[in-house]
Design a protein around this motif. Structure first.
Motif, PDB file in Angstrom:
ATOM      1  N   ALA A 144      68.105  45.785  17.638  1.00  0.00           N
ATOM      2  CA  ALA A 144      66.741  45.877  18.172  1.00  0.00           C
ATOM      3  C   ALA A 144      66.671  45.443  19.632  1.00  0.00           C
ATOM      4  O   ALA A 144      65.720  45.798  20.338  1.00  0.00           O
ATOM      5  N   GLY A 145      67.664  44.686  20.106  1.00  0.00           N
ATOM      6  CA  GLY A 145      67.666  44.229  21.482  1.00  0.00           C
ATOM      7  C   GLY A 145      68.028  45.301  22.488  1.00  0.00           C
ATOM      8  O   GLY A 145      67.917  45.083  23.700  1.00  0.00           O
ATOM      9  N   TYR A 154      58.402  41.836  21.092  1.00  0.00           N
ATOM     10  CA  TYR A 154      58.795  40.500  21.556  1.00  0.00           C
ATOM     11  C   TYR A 154      60.149  40.091  20.986  1.00  0.00           C
ATOM     12  O   TYR A 154      60.950  39.455  21.679  1.00  0.00           O
ATOM     13  N   TYR A 155      60.423  40.465  19.751  1.00  0.00           N
ATOM     14  CA  TYR A 155      61.742  40.204  19.175  1.00  0.00           C
ATOM     15  C   TYR A 155      62.813  40.962  19.956  1.00  0.00           C
ATOM     16  O   TYR A 155      63.855  40.393  20.329  1.00  0.00           O
ATOM     17  N   SER A 156      62.557  42.239  20.212  1.00  0.00           N
ATOM     18  CA  SER A 156      63.497  43.037  21.004  1.00  0.00           C
ATOM     19  C   SER A 156      63.746  42.396  22.359  1.00  0.00           C
ATOM     20  O   SER A 156      64.885  42.357  22.846  1.00  0.00           O
ATOM     21  N   ALA A 157      62.687  41.876  22.974  1.00  0.00           N
ATOM     22  CA  ALA A 157      62.804  41.278  24.312  1.00  0.00           C
ATOM     23  C   ALA A 157      63.693  40.042  24.290  1.00  0.00           C
ATOM     24  O   ALA A 157      64.510  39.837  25.206  1.00  0.00           O
ATOM     25  N   THR A 158      63.562  39.190  23.256  1.00  0.00           N
ATOM     26  CA  THR A 158      64.390  37.985  23.207  1.00  0.00           C
ATOM     27  C   THR A 158      65.859  38.329  23.052  1.00  0.00           C
ATOM     28  O   THR A 158      66.728  37.739  23.716  1.00  0.00           O
ATOM     29  N   LYS A 159      66.155  39.293  22.206  1.00  0.00           N
ATOM     30  CA  LYS A 159      67.549  39.657  21.963  1.00  0.00           C
ATOM     31  C   LYS A 159      68.140  40.426  23.141  1.00  0.00           C
ATOM     32  O   LYS A 159      69.318  40.262  23.485  1.00  0.00           O
ATOM     33  N   GLY A 160      67.327  41.267  23.764  1.00  0.00           N
ATOM     34  CA  GLY A 160      67.792  41.974  24.952  1.00  0.00           C
ATOM     35  C   GLY A 160      68.076  41.024  26.096  1.00  0.00           C
ATOM     36  O   GLY A 160      69.066  41.175  26.826  1.00  0.00           O
ATOM     37  N   ALA A 161      67.221  40.024  26.270  1.00  0.00           N
ATOM     38  CA  ALA A 161      67.427  39.032  27.337  1.00  0.00           C
ATOM     39  C   ALA A 161      68.707  38.241  27.106  1.00  0.00           C
ATOM     40  O   ALA A 161      69.490  38.005  28.036  1.00  0.00           O
ATOM     41  N   LEU A 162      68.965  37.816  25.858  1.00  0.00           N
ATOM     42  CA  LEU A 162      70.187  37.084  25.555  1.00  0.00           C
ATOM     43  C   LEU A 162      71.417  37.945  25.805  1.00  0.00           C
ATOM     44  O   LEU A 162      72.441  37.466  26.311  1.00  0.00           O
ATOM     45  N   SER A 163      71.324  39.211  25.482  1.00  0.00           N
ATOM     46  CA  SER A 163      72.440  40.124  25.704  1.00  0.00           C
ATOM     47  C   SER A 163      72.802  40.217  27.180  1.00  0.00           C
ATOM     48  O   SER A 163      73.980  40.183  27.552  1.00  0.00           O
ATOM     49  N   ASP A 187      70.073  46.026  10.196  1.00  0.00           N
ATOM     50  CA  ASP A 187      69.342  45.413   9.078  1.00  0.00           C
ATOM     51  C   ASP A 187      70.317  44.961   7.996  1.00  0.00           C
ATOM     52  O   ASP A 187      71.129  45.745   7.504  1.00  0.00           O
ATOM     53  N   PHE A 188      70.213  43.669   7.639  1.00  0.00           N
ATOM     54  CA  PHE A 188      71.036  43.128   6.562  1.00  0.00           C
ATOM     55  C   PHE A 188      70.142  42.376   5.587  1.00  0.00           C
ATOM     56  O   PHE A 188      69.065  41.897   5.947  1.00  0.00           O
ATOM     57  N   ALA A 189      70.610  42.288   4.355  1.00  0.00           N
ATOM     58  CA  ALA A 189      69.825  41.669   3.281  1.00  0.00           C
ATOM     59  C   ALA A 189      69.871  40.152   3.424  1.00  0.00           C
ATOM     60  O   ALA A 189      70.767  39.492   2.903  1.00  0.00           O
ATOM     61  N   THR A 190      68.910  39.614   4.153  1.00  0.00           N
ATOM     62  CA  THR A 190      68.787  38.170   4.342  1.00  0.00           C
ATOM     63  C   THR A 190      67.340  37.777   4.084  1.00  0.00           C
ATOM     64  O   THR A 190      66.499  38.611   3.762  1.00  0.00           O
ATOM     65  N   ASN A 191      67.057  36.482   4.292  1.00  0.00           N
ATOM     66  CA  ASN A 191      65.686  35.998   4.087  1.00  0.00           C
ATOM     67  C   ASN A 191      64.889  35.978   5.392  1.00  0.00           C
ATOM     68  O   ASN A 191      63.888  35.285   5.489  1.00  0.00           O
ATOM     69  N   ILE A 192      65.316  36.754   6.405  1.00  0.00           N
ATOM     70  CA  ILE A 192      64.635  36.712   7.693  1.00  0.00           C
ATOM     71  C   ILE A 192      63.182  37.166   7.585  1.00  0.00           C
ATOM     72  O   ILE A 192      62.307  36.655   8.276  1.00  0.00           O
ATOM     73  N   ASN A 245      85.634  42.828  23.601  1.00  0.00           N
ATOM     74  CA  ASN A 245      84.630  43.579  24.349  1.00  0.00           C
ATOM     75  C   ASN A 245      83.386  42.730  24.579  1.00  0.00           C
ATOM     76  O   ASN A 245      83.240  41.634  24.038  1.00  0.00           O
ATOM     77  N   ILE A 246      82.470  43.280  25.374  1.00  0.00           N
ATOM     78  CA  ILE A 246      81.206  42.588  25.640  1.00  0.00           C
ATOM     79  C   ILE A 246      80.261  42.737  24.453  1.00  0.00           C
ATOM     80  O   ILE A 246      79.646  41.779  24.001  1.00  0.00           O
ATOM     81  N   HIS A 247      80.143  43.960  23.929  1.00  0.00           N
ATOM     82  CA  HIS A 247      79.139  44.259  22.905  1.00  0.00           C
ATOM     83  C   HIS A 247      79.800  44.821  21.651  1.00  0.00           C
ATOM     84  O   HIS A 247      80.681  45.686  21.728  1.00  0.00           O
ATOM     85  N   TYR A 248      79.314  44.336  20.503  1.00  0.00           N
ATOM     86  CA  TYR A 248      79.760  44.841  19.207  1.00  0.00           C
ATOM     87  C   TYR A 248      78.539  45.068  18.313  1.00  0.00           C
ATOM     88  O   TYR A 248      77.933  44.104  17.850  1.00  0.00           O
ATOM     89  N   PRO A 249      78.164  46.308  18.065  1.00  0.00           N
ATOM     90  CA  PRO A 249      77.118  46.558  17.064  1.00  0.00           C
ATOM     91  C   PRO A 249      77.723  46.575  15.670  1.00  0.00           C
ATOM     92  O   PRO A 249      78.876  46.971  15.481  1.00  0.00           O
ATOM     93  N   VAL A 250      76.968  46.135  14.686  1.00  0.00           N
ATOM     94  CA  VAL A 250      77.417  46.212  13.301  1.00  0.00           C
ATOM     95  C   VAL A 250      76.217  46.549  12.431  1.00  0.00           C
ATOM     96  O   VAL A 250      75.160  45.920  12.525  1.00  0.00           O
ATOM     97  N   GLY A 251      76.373  47.585  11.605  1.00  0.00           N
ATOM     98  CA  GLY A 251      75.266  48.026  10.768  1.00  0.00           C
ATOM     99  C   GLY A 251      75.544  49.409  10.217  1.00  0.00           C
ATOM    100  O   GLY A 251      76.657  49.944  10.348  1.00  0.00           O
TER     101      GLY A 251
END
Length: 280
Positions: A144-145, A154-163, A187-192, A245-251
């Motif tokens: 989502a970042g 806003y969630y996307s913004a926090t993760k994008g900024a950290l990236s 998306d993973f099966a968690t309690n988020i 590497n710099i970035h690793y997507p997983v999903g």
């Protein structure tokens, strides 16, 4: 210039890992898997009293929003183990809502946890990693970042900024033998979803109907998400790489494909795909 030699010598011993948000979900999966791989693992939680019978690995108190709490926890691990080899910045909170209607105090809270928190952690561990000649930092961001998602802006913004901060920090610390990467889960099966802040669906709001539909869709995605142990396996693979590497997507395939489409499609066409997906 710092050399990797000393750190590579340490790699022959059990490596010490600190995972924020380690009491459940992705963090617990990472800690459990790394423990099985003979790492010495410390996980963190804001409230130790909630986990009296936790025995997957060592759990210590830490609130990433409080620099003094961060310093105390990092100092505790280093005092006990003599070093800290790997930091996994996993602690985070979710937030949903229309940009216009999300209370500002909730915006500040999500940035304090998802963005400022990892920065506090990295500032706390970097001196030790320089001292010992190397280390690994993995920031758990999000697919989502990479894009501004409707009602998750806003969630996307926090993760994008950290990236982006991670990209900069990699270059600033490259001579210290410190390896830093982003790991972006889908998306993973968690309690988020249970702990996520949801701006209320306000009756009569201009966003009432469309926000409720999007909210239902988001929760379905989390409930049908993959096994978070997939993230744990990817974390271990990154740790073992000499030059990650710099970035690793997983999903899921379609979630990873969305990143490629974001890069190659015209902006309006990609926006159209998102609006169709969220039924906007």
């Amino acid at each position: 210039m710092y050399l990797l030699g000393h750190f590579q010598t340490l790699q022959m011993d059990k490596k010490v890992v600190l995972i924020t948000g380690g009491s459940s979900g992705i963090g617990k999966s990472i800690g459990t898997y790394l423990t099985s791989k003979d790492f010495t693992v410390y996980g963190t939680t804001r409230n130790l009293d909630k986990y009296p019978n936790f025995d997957a690995f060592q759990l210590i108190a830490l609130d990433v929003k409080l620099p003094e709490s961060v310093e105390a926890a990092v100092t505790k691990v280093i005092a006990a183990e003599g070093r800290l080899d790997i930091l996994i910045n996993n602690a985070g909170v979710g937030i949903t809502g229309p940009i216009e209607e999300t209370p500002h105090e909730e915006i500040l809270n999500v940035f304090d946890t998802n963005f400022h928190g990892p920065i506090h952690m990295m500032k706390a561990v970097l001196p030790q990693m320089r001292k010992q000649g190397g280390g690994v930092i993995i920031n758990i961001t999000s697919i989502a970042g990479y894009m501004g998602l409707p009602f998750r802006g806003y969630y996307s913004a926090t993760k994008g900024a950290l990236s982006l901060v991670t990209e900069a920090l990699r270059m600033e610390t490259k001579n210290f033998g410190i390896r830093i990467s982003n790991l972006a889960p889908g998306d993973f099966a968690t309690n988020i979803a249970a702990g996520r802040y949801h701006a209320p669906v306000t009756k009569g709001s201009a966003y009432e109907e469309v926000y409720q539909k999007s909210l239902d869709l988001m929760n379905e995605h989390v409930d049908a998400g993959g096994d978070p142990m997939q993230v744990a396996h990817k974390v271990h693979a990154i740790i073992e790489k000499r030059n990650p590497n710099i970035h690793y997507p997983v999903g899921e395939f379609m979630q990873r494909l969305s990143l490629l489409l974001k890069r190659i499609l015209p902006g309006k066409l990609y926006e159209k795909l998102l609006t169709n997906h969220y039924k906007l």
